[in-house]
Design a protein around this motif. Structure first.
Motif, mmCIF file in Angstrom:
data_model
loop_
_atom_site.group_PDB
_atom_site.id
_atom_site.type_symbol
_atom_site.label_atom_id
_atom_site.label_comp_id
_atom_site.label_asym_id
_atom_site.label_seq_id
_atom_site.Cartn_x
_atom_site.Cartn_y
_atom_site.Cartn_z
ATOM 1 N N PRO A 173 33.625 31.637 -47.589
ATOM 2 C CA PRO A 173 33.644 30.755 -46.791
ATOM 3 C C PRO A 173 34.078 29.227 -47.084
ATOM 4 N N GLU A 174 33.844 28.894 -47.988
ATOM 5 C CA GLU A 174 33.653 27.279 -47.926
ATOM 6 C C GLU A 174 35.417 26.994 -48.573
ATOM 7 N N ALA A 178 36.421 26.735 -44.897
ATOM 8 C CA ALA A 178 35.440 25.107 -44.569
ATOM 9 C C ALA A 178 36.359 24.362 -44.508
ATOM 10 N N MET A 196 30.011 36.858 -39.042
ATOM 11 C CA MET A 196 28.243 36.198 -39.141
ATOM 12 C C MET A 196 28.210 36.869 -41.046
ATOM 13 N N LYS A 210 29.371 34.986 -43.260
ATOM 14 C CA LYS A 210 29.735 33.875 -43.586
ATOM 15 C C LYS A 210 30.916 32.639 -43.252
ATOM 16 N N GLY A 213 32.068 32.600 -40.057
ATOM 17 C CA GLY A 213 32.236 32.037 -39.000
ATOM 18 C C GLY A 213 31.000 30.500 -38.763
ATOM 19 N N LYS A 214 30.063 30.795 -40.082
ATOM 20 C CA LYS A 214 29.303 29.346 -39.624
ATOM 21 C C LYS A 214 30.026 28.511 -40.173
ATOM 22 N N ALA A 215 30.614 28.624 -41.593
ATOM 23 C CA ALA A 215 31.437 27.629 -42.161
ATOM 24 C C ALA A 215 31.996 27.310 -41.574
ATOM 25 N N THR A 234 32.308 26.795 -38.593
ATOM 26 C CA THR A 234 31.785 26.090 -37.092
ATOM 27 C C THR A 234 31.267 25.062 -37.436
ATOM 28 N N ASN A 235 30.483 24.972 -38.331
ATOM 29 C CA ASN A 235 29.571 23.767 -39.028
ATOM 30 C C ASN A 235 31.230 22.850 -39.679
ATOM 31 N N ARG A 238 36.934 25.977 -34.242
ATOM 32 C CA ARG A 238 36.357 26.616 -33.271
ATOM 33 C C ARG A 238 36.712 28.335 -34.099
ATOM 34 N N ASP A 278 17.870 35.355 -45.699
ATOM 35 C CA ASP A 278 19.630 36.190 -47.077
ATOM 36 C C ASP A 278 19.479 37.326 -48.214
#
Lengths: 328, 336
Positions: free
Chosen positions: A116-117, A120, A150, A153, A155-157, A159-160, A164, B123
């Motif tokens: 995820p990183e 992002a 989700m 991670k 999705g969150k990464a 979005t942050n 989109r 978590d």
């Protein structure tokens, strides 16, 4: 005189004529109703789409960069700089799609999905240095899409970082045929997100794969297929080569920081992973995977889909001919 | 004459109606069948309804009867994060993609999965995979071939181990995986709790795998026995084969055996495997015993034998004498 038991000549002719007319009528009806093409499994009025070519002009000795080091985010920035900077790939005002491997609803630490990183950071690069108008992150996962985005991670990464996230929906699929392909014919693909973008970037981890032996950037495009795509596993080398024929990306990122060396593609245990501290950025996906297979202890010859993709003109397995830029 | 013609006509009419009736049934059968063709089987592109189901917001089989099994498997300090999901051979790929063939080759019947999350730490979650493999032997097969290198065997449990973030076990007909979101003591304790519950559950059925006793104990490396569904040592014909590591005087070698349907089949397979080795660069070595085939395969010794319905031998040995001795010991256990 014995009684007449047979037909008269007149009756015989009449019956023969009726039989002949019946047979001819059956033949005509069969000919009219005969479907020479046979069922193609989709609506006849369906139009086929062609996925655009998202590649950028080649630059001598700037096709592939390999960066070694434990920090994948640093490696990504360095690799892209070595290839000419993100500005070479993303122009101001572009809409960019990033296609990470989000195949499974699994935690990021097991390495079954893209990091995820890394996703992002790529989003940030496209916005901040590339001047992208919009960045979307999308995939059509094996498991439930929302859970995959989700729990991985990603999705969150994404979005942050300002992207989109586009999840698969029925209306986003269109049918396509790969020219010269054997398997991808009139097949649904996740075309919606690709129809309104200027650039396409793939991000995939290096993974062992029970069927194809290795899952890397070319296999990552499997996530753009719809329908009962599992039937293609019967001819896994051909389908991976055809995916490389179908998608001409702007750039691919192959993350070999920690590779899944056994029990792929799902893995599960941290012991399935091995640190190889390598990240590859490449305009040539075949070259990237040809280098990447070495991280799994495989040779190019061990993965028949690489030669097939090269033969189809999707890239080269002779990555050294591209004079890859190596850095630490 | 007219009476006779009338009789003939009646017979013809009955026969004609019978023929027409059969034809109507055939046409009706074809009409019904053609609208039910399996696009997956015939490789024809699916219509959009297939895509729609693949894109469903819910995972396949959510809420299926498999849930009753999983409902019992919730650790004390955890709660379900998802409803139980259920997969069959037809849609196993939707859960584990390219790994599905590994299970399908070993007799897979059903998979139940569920995610569980810690009540105290959001978590910390795990996913529980309960594979119903039909028999204890099948469950052992997928357990053994996937065993991790850093496996830490669990005391008191024959086929169970853990790694930093996972726990795996084979219990009767079930092969179970627990995959944690992190390397955590809380998760590890919860996994152990579940392992106990599974082992105690009567649904696991018969746990006996008699074939495991056919490997002699002397020199056997603990927990090294594996059951391979197919393609052992790169030879497709060698399926349903047990392997085990043995420590000989100066080296560790792999012993193997496979039980075939008959003595004739075993002999045939032994010959085929021997020929496979020769075809791929092996060199025949004349063994002292006539019933032993020995091949020098690029510097290592391969021994191939058969006895009754068993094909067996030793793989990648350096010392031929020790390898033959091991094969003799194996042969003693094959009474068929």
């Amino acid at each position: 005189m014995a009684p007449q038991t047979g037909n008269t000549r007149r009756e015989f002719i009449a019956r023969a004529a009726k039989a002949g007319i019946s047979i001819a009528a059956c033949g005509v009806v069969s000919y009219v109703l005969y479907d020479k093409k046979g069922p193609d499994g989709k609506a006849e009025s369906q139009d086929l789409v062609t996925i655009p070519d998202f590649s950028v002009p080649t630059q001598a000795n700037r096709t592939m960069a390999v960066v070694k080091g434990p920090d994948r985010v640093n490696n990504l920035n360095k690799a892209i700089d070595l290839l000419g900077g993100i500005e070479r790939f993303v122009a101001a005002g572009d809409t960019v799609a990033i296609k990470p491997n989000v195949a499974f609803a699994s935690p990021p630490i097991i390495g079954a999905t893209a990091n995820p990183e890394l996703v992002a950071e790529m989003v940030r690069l496209c916005y901040k240095r590339g001047g992208a108008k919009q960045v979307i992150v999308t995939d059509n996962p094996i498991n439930d899409p929302a859970s995959c985005f989700m729990l991985s991670k990603i999705g969150k990464a994404a979005t942050n970082a300002g992207a989109r996230v586009v999840l698969p929906r029925k209306h986003l699929f269109e049918y396509t045929t790969v020219k010269g392909g054997k398997l991808i014919k009139n097949w649904p693909v996740f075309y919606g997100p690709l129809s309104k973008i200027d650039k396409l970037i793939g991000i995939a981890p290096v993974k062992d794969h029970h069927r194809s032996r290795a899952s890397m950037t070319m296999k990552n495009w499997y996530g753009l297929l719809g329908g009962r795509r599992n039937i293609f596993h019967q001819d896994i080398n051909t389908i991976i080569a055809e995916l490389a024929m179908m998608i001409k990306p702007t750039l691919v990122i192959l993350d070999g920081t920690e590779v899944m060396v056994t029990n792929g593609p799902t893995g599960g245990s941290l012991s399935d992973l091995k640190r190889t501290d390598t990240l590859i950025a490449s305009c040539d996906q075949v070259a990237a995977d040809s280098y990447g297979c070495g991280l799994l202890g495989l040779r190019v010859a061990d993965l028949p889909y690489l030669a097939k993709a090269q033969k189809a003109g999707a890239g080269t397995t002779d990555y050294e001919s591209l004079k890859p830029i190596m850095a630490v | 004459m007219s009476m006779r013609r009338s009789e003939v006509k009646r017979l013809e009419s009955v026969a004609s109606f019978c023929v027409l009736g059969v034809l109507v049934l055939i046409v009706a059968g074809i009409a019904v069948k053609q609208f039910r063709y399996d696009i997956g089987r015939f490789g024809i592109a699916p219509d959009t309804s297939e895509t729609t189901s693949a894109l469903s917001a819910k995972e396949p089989g959510t809420g299926n009867s498999g849930g009753s099994l999983l409902n019992e498997l919730v650790p004390a300090q955890f709660r379900p994060l998802s409803e139980p999901s259920f997969y069959t051979a037809d849609n196993l790929y939707e859960k584990i993609n390219g790994k599905a063939p590994l299970y399908l080759e070993s007799g897979f019947e059903k998979l139940f999965t569920r995610r569980l999350i810690s009540r105290s730490q959001a978590d910390l979650w795990m996913e529980l995979f309960v594979y119903d493999m039909g028999t204890a032997k099948n469950a052992f097969s997928v357990y053994s071939v996937q065993k991790r290198s850093d496996a830490e065997t669990l005391p008191g449990k024959r086929f169970a181990y853990k790694t930093a973030n996972t726990l795996y076990l084979a219990a009767g007909r079930y092969y179970v995986e627990m995959v944690g979101s992190a390397a955590s003591d809380i998760l590890a304790a919860a996994m152990l709790e579940l392992a106990e519950k599974i082992n105690e559950n009567p649904a696991v059925g018969d746990t006996a795998i008699p074939e495991l006793e056919l490997f002699g104990k002397e020199g056997l490396t603990a927990d090294s026995i594996k059951l391979h569904p197919a393609g052992v040592f790169g030879f497709d014909g060698l399926s349903d084969t047990f392997t085990a590591q043995y420590r000989l005087d100066t080296e560790t070698v792999t012993a193997f055996f496979s039980k075939r349907a008959s003595s004739r089949e075993a002999l045939q397979l032994a010959r085929q495997y021997y020929q496979f080795l020769l075809d791929n660069g092996g060199r025949d070595i004349l063994a002292e015993e006539p019933d032993i085939k020995m091949v020098d395969f690029y510097g290592t010794i391969e021994i191939i034998r058969h006895k009754g319905a068993f094909v067996f031998g030793v793989h990648e040995a350096r010392d031929a004498k020790s390898a033959v001795k091991l094969s003799e010991k194996l042969a003693e256990n094959f009474t068929d």
